[in-house]
Design an enzyme around this catalytic site. Structure first.
Site, PDB file in Angstrom:
ATOM      1  N   GLY A  27       1.103   2.025   1.933  1.00  0.00           N
ATOM      2  CA  GLY A  27       1.811   1.924   3.226  1.00  0.00           C
ATOM      3  C   GLY A  27       2.490   3.032   4.022  1.00  0.00           C
ATOM      4  CG  ASN A  28       3.052   5.573   6.572  1.00  0.00           C
ATOM      5  OD1 ASN A  28       3.682   4.906   7.465  1.00  0.00           O
ATOM      6  ND2 ASN A  28       1.696   5.814   6.836  1.00  0.00           N
TER       7      ASN A  28
END
Ligand code: PMT
Length: 218
Positions: A27-28
Site C-alpha cells: 500500500g502507500n
C-alpha cells in the site's frame, strides 16, 4: 455558488491495497484527504459527484456519492462504471504493481529462509485508460506525486497519460503531500503552469476547481 450544477464529476481518492496474502498487502501513505476535499468542493458547487475511494478513515462529504474499493483493479472497474462524466479527477495513489499471485493462506517463514522474492505485475493505468476511452470526460485531471524532478515528471505525465491537467505535489516532506492537512500544488496544463497558494487541502481543492471551471467555460 452552484457553478458545476448539471455536471458529473468522478473523483478517485486514497491508496490502493494490493494483497500479498490474507494478512499482508502493498500500500502507500495516501490518507484520501486531497481527493475527499476535491469531491466535497465539487459537491458544494452543485456537481453530481461520484467518489471512488481506496481504504481510508474519512467520512463521506455531504452530497457526495461514494463507492469503496481496495485494489487498483477494483478502482479501475469502479471508475469506468461511474463514467460517462464531464470531469475525471484522479487524486488516488494507485499502486503501479500488484503481486502476480496472491497467496490464499498466510505465507509462512521456512527454517533457514532469510530472503524472499515477490513477483509483481503491472496494474492498468486508470488515468491513461480514462483519457483514451470512448467516453473520455471533457476534462481529465491527474496528479503527480514526486520526490524529485517534480516539474519534469509532471509534464511528462501530461502526455504519457493523455491528461489535460496534472496537479503536481512533492511528497516525502513532512507537513505536505501524503497524510498532511496542507499541501503545495503546481498545476501543469499543456499551455502553461500555475502554482496555487500553499495551504489547506480544502482551500487547494477550491482553487483547483476554480481553474477547472474556467477551462470548462472557455
Ligand atoms: O491522500 P492524501 O494523504 O491527501 O495525499 C494526497 C496525494 C499525495 C495522494 C495526492 O495529492 C496525489 O498526488 N495523488 C496522486 C498520487 C499518485 O499516485 O501519483 P502518481 O504520480 O504515482 O500517479 C500519477 C497519476 O496517475 C495520478 O493521477 C494517479 O491517480 C494516476 N494513476 C497512477 C497509476 C495507475 N495505475 N493508475 C492511475 O490512474
Amino acid at each position: 455558488m452552484r457553478a458545476l450544477a448539471g455536471l458529473r464529476v468522478v473523483v478517485s481518492a486514497g491508496p490502493t491495497f494490493e494483497d500479498i496474502d490474507p494478512v499482508r498487502f502493498i500500500g502507500n501513505r495516501s490518507s484520501g484527504k486531497m481527493g475527499f476535499a476535491i469531491a466535497a468542493a465539487a459537491a458544494r458547487r452543485g456537481a453530481d459527484v461520484q467518489l471512488v475511494s481506496g481504504p481510508v478513515a474519512l467520512a463521506t462529504p455531504d452530497g457526495v456519492s461514494r463507492i469503496d474499493v481496495r485494489s487498483a483493479a477494483q478502482m479501475h472497474a469502479a471508475v469506468f462504471a461511474a463514467l460517462p462524466a464531464d470531469v475525471y479527477i484522479g487524486a488516488a495513489a494507485v499502486a503501479d504493481f500488484r503481486p502476480r499471485a496472491p497467496a490464499t493462506a498466510k505465507i509462512k517463514k521456512r527454517p533457514g529462509e532469510d530472503s524472499m522474492v515477490l513477483h509483481l505485475v503491472r496494474n492498468a493505468d486508470i488515468l491513461a485508460d480514462v483519457a483514451a476511452s470512448d467516453v473520455r470526460p471533457r476534462l481529465v485531471v491527474g496528479f503527480a506525486a514526486e520526490t524529485d524532478e517534480v516539474t519534469q515528471h509532471a509534464r511528462a505525465k501530461l502526455s504519457t497519460k493523455g491528461a489535460d491537467l496534472i496537479a503536481a505535489n512533492r511528497v516525502g516532506i513532512a507537513g505536505r503531500g501524503f497524510e498532511a492537512d496542507d499541501n503545495v500544488l503546481v498545476l501543469h496544463w499543456r499551455d502553461g503552469s500555475r502554482t496555487l497558494p500553499p495551504g489547506a487541502k480544502t482551500a487547494l481543492a477550491d482553487a483547483l476547481l476554480d481553474l477547472v471551471q474556467e477551462r470548462l467555460e472557455a
